[in-house]
Design an enzyme around this catalytic site. Sequence first.
Site, mmCIF file in Angstrom:
data_model
loop_
_atom_site.group_PDB
_atom_site.id
_atom_site.type_symbol
_atom_site.label_atom_id
_atom_site.label_comp_id
_atom_site.label_asym_id
_atom_site.label_seq_id
_atom_site.Cartn_x
_atom_site.Cartn_y
_atom_site.Cartn_z
ATOM 1 N N GLY A 11 -58.088 78.163 78.043
ATOM 2 C CA GLY A 11 -57.171 79.464 77.861
ATOM 3 C C GLY A 11 -56.521 79.185 76.318
ATOM 4 N N ASP A 66 -58.360 86.013 73.455
ATOM 5 C CA ASP A 66 -58.613 84.867 72.690
ATOM 6 C C ASP A 66 -58.614 85.190 71.167
ATOM 7 O OD1 ASP A 66 -60.123 84.350 75.453
ATOM 8 O OD2 ASP A 66 -60.141 82.454 74.227
HETATM 9 O O1 MRU Z 1 -63.141 80.294 78.292
HETATM 10 P P1 MRU Z 1 -61.863 80.187 78.751
HETATM 11 O O2 MRU Z 1 -61.705 79.954 80.092
HETATM 12 O O3 MRU Z 1 -61.025 79.159 77.825
HETATM 13 O O4 MRU Z 1 -61.401 81.783 78.346
HETATM 14 C C1 MRU Z 1 -60.087 82.183 78.487
HETATM 15 C C2 MRU Z 1 -59.850 83.569 78.382
HETATM 16 O O5 MRU Z 1 -60.664 84.283 78.025
HETATM 17 C C3 MRU Z 1 -58.405 83.995 78.670
HETATM 18 O O6 MRU Z 1 -58.522 85.262 79.075
HETATM 19 C C4 MRU Z 1 -57.694 83.850 77.187
HETATM 20 O O7 MRU Z 1 -57.769 82.826 76.794
HETATM 21 C C5 MRU Z 1 -56.430 84.104 77.347
HETATM 22 S S1 MRU Z 1 -55.204 83.074 78.337
HETATM 23 C C6 MRU Z 1 -53.955 83.549 78.131
#
Ligand code: MRU
Length: 363
Positions: free
Chosen positions: A55, A251
């Site tokens: 996240g 992200d």
């Molecule tokens: O690969 P991840 O699980 O780190 O991807 C996370 C996401 O795509 C979330 O939606 C994003 O980081 C926002 S978290 C507040």
Amino acid sequence: MRLDDLFAYDSVSLAPEGDGVVIVDQTLLPWEERFLTLKDEGDVYEAIARLRVRGAPAIGIAAAYGLYVAFRRVVLQPGFDESKASSEFFRISRYLSKARPTAVNLSAAIGRMERRFNACMSDGIGIKQMLAALRMEAESIKAEDMSMCLSIAEYGAGLIGRPGMGILTHCNAGHYAVSRYGTALAPIYLAHSRGLAPRVYADETRPLMQGARITVFELHKAGVDVTLECDSMAASLMASGQVDLVFTGCDRVACNGDTANKIGTSALAILARHYGIPFYILGPTSSIDPDAATGSEIPVEQRHPDEVTDLYFSRRIAPEGIKVYNPAFDVTPSGLISGIVTEKGIYRPPYDFTFLKPNETTV
Ligand code: MRU
């Protein structure tokens, strides 16, 4: 009900002695809530790369704490040569910044720690004071994250205008993806605490199942009405009239509003447009990259084929040697986004985030 009553702990924190980064290992959710203490840059890099901490905001906080903890460990070694402080600090910061490429919060948090380090060097202060300043900077990054999530909760809750609204979300942008509250899930928690009884639909989120394993887990634990669905069921769900809003995290958001988020997000945005459902991105301004003009400048992480063919299955589901396409993120064109909900308010199209100059960007 108070919002804080819904969260028993922070998902990322600094060990009280300052000698470790404490995280919940998210690869073990929902089976086990196991806390891990990361002691050096190798531990922190591995935890980010393997999604033990994941996240965008949580990655940034973990990296800032990790940089402090790893640097502290090096400089407190008996006989450490203080003339090597700078080379050691930047060796660790460069290493950690490579742990994952897409979430801009990682490089933003590390950049902020580097600026604080440079200021300490210019002031000519000693190692002990420098460590105190770096610790304070990392703690501020986390404190600001919490306060930004609370503001996002308020702005986002304003979109949940009536009781029992259906909200579809993707991946996990909740408590575990930040330090507390979440981004896309924060308004849902707030609406729930105010008795509005939102109904959440969570995509399972192939291939790493953040929705099935984490989003459903945390919402259910908090008493929020949540229904799990496979990613491929979103069109059917929308067609059935049960979805009033789509809320997802981000992200990295480019200056024109193009938004990178977990793979599958752009498909939801396309479906939402077809069915006339408002599609919102929720995230702090630390997830906006003022250096990326459009989504084509956002680096998209490619991950190991095994995540698609093996992980979470009791046996491999594809023939050996098969080619696999496994990007971790996709970029939703800004034209499909109804609004971007940040701690500063809700931005509407046409988006232009060029006003967020690098030194004004909060982490
Ligand atoms: O690969 P991840 O699980 O780190 O991807 C996370 C996401 O795509 C979330 O939606 C994003 O980081 C926002 S978290 C507040």
